[in-house]
Design a protein around this motif. Structure first.
Motif, PDB file in Angstrom:
ATOM      1  N   ARG A   1      51.100  19.681  29.022  1.00  0.00           N
ATOM      2  CA  ARG A   1      51.140  19.901  30.971  1.00  0.00           C
ATOM      3  C   ARG A   1      51.040  21.165  31.201  1.00  0.00           C
ATOM      4  O   ARG A   1      50.447  22.047  32.128  1.00  0.00           O
ATOM      5  CB  ARG A   1      52.662  19.365  31.147  1.00  0.00           C
ATOM      6  CG  ARG A   1      52.548  17.872  31.303  1.00  0.00           C
ATOM      7  CD  ARG A   1      53.958  17.583  32.539  1.00  0.00           C
ATOM      8  NE  ARG A   1      55.333  17.644  31.338  1.00  0.00           N
ATOM      9  CZ  ARG A   1      55.994  17.566  30.790  1.00  0.00           C
ATOM     10  NH1 ARG A   1      55.224  16.028  30.504  1.00  0.00           N
ATOM     11  NH2 ARG A   1      56.586  17.346  29.556  1.00  0.00           N
ATOM     12  N   THR A   2      51.463  21.536  30.217  1.00  0.00           N
ATOM     13  CA  THR A   2      50.960  23.381  30.102  1.00  0.00           C
ATOM     14  C   THR A   2      49.218  23.888  30.443  1.00  0.00           C
ATOM     15  O   THR A   2      48.960  24.755  30.458  1.00  0.00           O
ATOM     16  CB  THR A   2      51.775  24.563  29.085  1.00  0.00           C
ATOM     17  OG1 THR A   2      52.612  23.736  28.832  1.00  0.00           O
ATOM     18  CG2 THR A   2      51.745  25.766  28.815  1.00  0.00           C
ATOM     19  N   ARG A   3      48.878  22.988  29.851  1.00  0.00           N
ATOM     20  CA  ARG A   3      47.023  23.578  29.976  1.00  0.00           C
ATOM     21  C   ARG A   3      46.649  22.912  31.172  1.00  0.00           C
ATOM     22  O   ARG A   3      46.113  23.630  31.654  1.00  0.00           O
ATOM     23  CB  ARG A   3      46.476  22.969  28.047  1.00  0.00           C
ATOM     24  CG  ARG A   3      47.081  23.569  27.248  1.00  0.00           C
ATOM     25  CD  ARG A   3      46.130  22.301  25.965  1.00  0.00           C
ATOM     26  NE  ARG A   3      44.322  22.287  25.971  1.00  0.00           N
ATOM     27  CZ  ARG A   3      43.687  21.951  25.894  1.00  0.00           C
ATOM     28  NH1 ARG A   3      43.926  20.815  25.079  1.00  0.00           N
ATOM     29  NH2 ARG A   3      42.386  21.456  26.061  1.00  0.00           N
ATOM     30  N   ALA A   4      47.211  22.040  31.250  1.00  0.00           N
ATOM     31  CA  ALA A   4      46.950  21.764  32.574  1.00  0.00           C
ATOM     32  C   ALA A   4      47.206  22.675  33.677  1.00  0.00           C
ATOM     33  O   ALA A   4      46.381  22.711  34.961  1.00  0.00           O
ATOM     34  CB  ALA A   4      47.278  19.871  33.494  1.00  0.00           C
ATOM     35  N   ARG A   5      48.420  23.262  33.687  1.00  0.00           N
ATOM     36  CA  ARG A   5      48.782  24.190  34.754  1.00  0.00           C
ATOM     37  C   ARG A   5      48.118  25.437  34.718  1.00  0.00           C
ATOM     38  O   ARG A   5      47.802  25.790  35.658  1.00  0.00           O
ATOM     39  CB  ARG A   5      50.322  24.572  34.468  1.00  0.00           C
ATOM     40  CG  ARG A   5      51.425  23.621  34.606  1.00  0.00           C
ATOM     41  CD  ARG A   5      52.515  24.506  34.655  1.00  0.00           C
ATOM     42  NE  ARG A   5      53.718  23.895  34.567  1.00  0.00           N
ATOM     43  CZ  ARG A   5      54.434  22.645  33.957  1.00  0.00           C
ATOM     44  NH1 ARG A   5      54.087  22.804  32.554  1.00  0.00           N
ATOM     45  NH2 ARG A   5      55.535  22.138  33.952  1.00  0.00           N
TER      46      ARG A   5
ATOM     47  N   ASP B   1      54.194  26.740  38.559  1.00  0.00           N
ATOM     48  CA  ASP B   1      55.427  27.279  38.043  1.00  0.00           C
ATOM     49  C   ASP B   1      56.541  26.351  38.871  1.00  0.00           C
ATOM     50  O   ASP B   1      56.782  26.303  40.060  1.00  0.00           O
ATOM     51  CB  ASP B   1      55.561  29.020  38.790  1.00  0.00           C
ATOM     52  CG  ASP B   1      54.100  30.229  38.720  1.00  0.00           C
ATOM     53  OD1 ASP B   1      54.007  29.964  37.588  1.00  0.00           O
ATOM     54  OD2 ASP B   1      53.349  30.409  39.673  1.00  0.00           O
ATOM     55  N   GLY B   2      57.416  26.414  37.897  1.00  0.00           N
ATOM     56  CA  GLY B   2      58.105  25.099  38.238  1.00  0.00           C
ATOM     57  C   GLY B   2      57.896  23.743  37.333  1.00  0.00           C
ATOM     58  O   GLY B   2      57.032  23.484  36.682  1.00  0.00           O
ATOM     59  N   GLU B   3      59.371  23.316  37.493  1.00  0.00           N
ATOM     60  CA  GLU B   3      58.988  22.213  36.580  1.00  0.00           C
ATOM     61  C   GLU B   3      58.574  20.602  37.446  1.00  0.00           C
ATOM     62  O   GLU B   3      58.555  20.695  39.157  1.00  0.00           O
ATOM     63  CB  GLU B   3      61.202  21.463  36.530  1.00  0.00           C
ATOM     64  CG  GLU B   3      61.154  22.719  35.275  1.00  0.00           C
ATOM     65  CD  GLU B   3      60.172  22.625  33.900  1.00  0.00           C
ATOM     66  OE1 GLU B   3      60.754  21.663  33.717  1.00  0.00           O
ATOM     67  OE2 GLU B   3      60.455  23.788  33.627  1.00  0.00           O
ATOM     68  N   PRO B   4      57.840  19.720  36.966  1.00  0.00           N
ATOM     69  CA  PRO B   4      57.092  18.714  37.104  1.00  0.00           C
ATOM     70  C   PRO B   4      58.232  17.754  37.573  1.00  0.00           C
ATOM     71  O   PRO B   4      59.642  17.654  37.519  1.00  0.00           O
ATOM     72  CB  PRO B   4      56.329  18.215  36.324  1.00  0.00           C
ATOM     73  CG  PRO B   4      56.586  18.425  35.086  1.00  0.00           C
ATOM     74  CD  PRO B   4      57.705  19.232  34.969  1.00  0.00           C
ATOM     75  N   ILE B   5      57.748  16.287  38.307  1.00  0.00           N
ATOM     76  CA  ILE B   5      58.432  15.167  39.135  1.00  0.00           C
ATOM     77  C   ILE B   5      57.614  13.993  39.187  1.00  0.00           C
ATOM     78  O   ILE B   5      56.408  14.319  39.475  1.00  0.00           O
ATOM     79  CB  ILE B   5      58.804  15.619  40.439  1.00  0.00           C
ATOM     80  CG1 ILE B   5      60.000  17.209  40.390  1.00  0.00           C
ATOM     81  CG2 ILE B   5      59.236  14.378  41.604  1.00  0.00           C
ATOM     82  CD1 ILE B   5      60.626  16.898  42.347  1.00  0.00           C
ATOM     83  N   LEU B   6      58.194  13.080  38.457  1.00  0.00           N
ATOM     84  CA  LEU B   6      57.128  12.490  38.411  1.00  0.00           C
ATOM     85  C   LEU B   6      58.359  10.992  39.597  1.00  0.00           C
ATOM     86  O   LEU B   6      59.207  10.602  39.552  1.00  0.00           O
ATOM     87  CB  LEU B   6      57.320  10.910  36.832  1.00  0.00           C
ATOM     88  CG  LEU B   6      56.878  10.353  36.509  1.00  0.00           C
ATOM     89  CD1 LEU B   6      55.000  10.683  37.295  1.00  0.00           C
ATOM     90  CD2 LEU B   6      57.470   9.531  35.037  1.00  0.00           C
TER      91      LEU B   6
END
Length: 406
Positions: A15-19, A78-83
């Motif tokens: 996820r960090t790389r995708a961001r 920037d921020g946390e994901p939501i599934l």
């Protein structure tokens, strides 16, 4: 036996790389939209980032619900994901995202979450365009209370998923080992008196017992061996005609084992005794694939170079290429002008086609395939799963016997 798995920390790294890739593209967030349910065709991007797939079947929208069999991850730069999930029942605690929300109206729930996160006026990339329907977009906009636009971003996850981690390579090795058992059981049932359906069933029993499920099995035999599939209905295999000694048969099977795909093909003759024309096809299909694989030079060879290497071999050895006329070859070769594709959490891109410029790099995994034919004889199919290494290529499916005729 201890099965391979993806470490929890790897999902956050992904996820960090995708961001970062989204940020580099000038985007403020990604929406990763996934179709799964009872389909295994399009779950890969979401599964890669969350370890989640929807378990609910894809069914038509109603007033109460939308996009059943789908799920969405909102991944802000920037921020946390939501599934957002249309069905949430996780007894094995598989999901690797903290904020997970159930939304029976998935499209509306996604629109509301985007509004809550303050993203509606920002640049949002959509990953999963092939699964994101007009009906979903209309409901998403209605819930958001305004028009919403997305920018195509499928390339971000395709690029991110292309180079496999050590854990993924272990998963793919395991998938190949299960694929061997699946293929061996299928081929062993190709005997006089059985149908294609009997052989498919024998293979699926082994696959299911070893943690796999099929996306499909393409099998054709005897008078239909010129075709890629033995039936043009549902299912794609013939359950009426009994196999006879001397029938040419080819089998292409593909599907995930604990999420990661096995996908390869083998051919044979019922009874094991091939005549001259059948031998030419059987040996030719195998030689073609190994010739293409031998051309892999990491950091140098492009996907299109493999395509050209394959067509040159066909021309030099008297077989029709993808651009030949219909009465020279099988319809499949014309309709699928390709020698394979990347493989991982699905039948992935890039593809081995004449205009694909992507360069093969170590730790990419690909499936190299071709169906070759001769009028009056039929067709033979051969395919291998391949790991690109620093030195060249390792055939992950090499332990599955390639010569099954006398």
């Amino acid at each position: 036996m201890t099965l391979p798995s993806i470490p929890d920390a790897e999902f956050e790294t992904r996820r960090t790389r995708a961001r970062q890739m989204a940020k580099d593209a000038g985007l403020d967030a990604l929406v990763i939209w996934s179709r799964s349910g009872n389909s295994v065709e399009a779950y890969g991007d979401l599964f890669y980032l969350t370890n989640f797939v929807s378990l609910f079947p894809c069914v038509p929208d109603r007033k109460t619900w939308s996009s059943r069999g789908h799920a969405a991850l909102i991944l802000p730069v920037d921020g946390e994901p939501i599934l957002l999930a249309d069905y949430l029942d996780d007894p094995e605690d598989r999901i690797k995202v903290k904020d997970v929300r159930f939304a029976v109206d998935l499209a509306a729930g996604t629109g509301k979450a985007l509004a809550e996160m303050g993203l509606l006026d920002r640049r949002i990339g959509m990953v999963g365009m092939m699964s994101y329907l007009v009906s979903a977009h209309q409901r998403l906009e209605a819930a958001a209370g305004r028009s919403v636009s997305f920018e195509a971003a499928d390339h971000i996850l395709e690029h991110l998923r292309l180079i496999k981690s050590p854990a993924e390579i272990a998963m793919l090795r395991h998938s190949a080992s299960v694929g061997k058992k699946w293929m061996d059981a299928t081929m062993a049932a190709l005997v006089e008196g059985n149908t294609e359906g009997n052989a498919v069933g024998a293979g699926l029993a082994v696959l299911a017992a070893n943690g796999g499920t099929q996306q499909d099995i393409a099998i054709a035999s005897g008078p239909n061996a010129i075709h890629y599939m033995g039936s043009s209905g549902v299912p794609h295999w013939n359950v009426q005609r009994a196999l006879e000694p001397g029938d040419l048969v080819h089998v292409d099977l593909w599907g995930p084992v604990f999420g990661y795909y096995t996908d390869f093909a083998r051919s044979t003759v019922v009874g094991g005794k091939a005549d001259g024309g059948q031998t030419e096809l059987l040996e030719g299909s195998r030689a073609l694939i190994h010739h293409i694989i031998a051309g892999i030079e990491p950091g140098k060879t492009r996907f299109c170079d493999l395509y050209r290497r394959g067509t040159a071999w066909l021309d030099a050895n008297g077989f029709a290429n993808h651009k030949s006329t219909a009465d020279e070859t099988n319809n499949f070769s014309q309709q699928f002008p390709c020698f394979g594709h990347a493989i991982g959490l699905g039948i992935d891109g890039p593809w081995i086609v004449e205009d694909e410029q992507t360069v093969l790099q170590p730790n990419m995994t690909i499936a190299v395939e071709a169906l070759v034919s001769k009028l009056g004889v039929g067709a033979a199919n051969y395919e291998e799963d391949v790991l690109v290494t620093e030195q060249g290529a390792e055939i992950l499916t090499s332990h599955c016997e390639g010569v099954r005729w006398g």
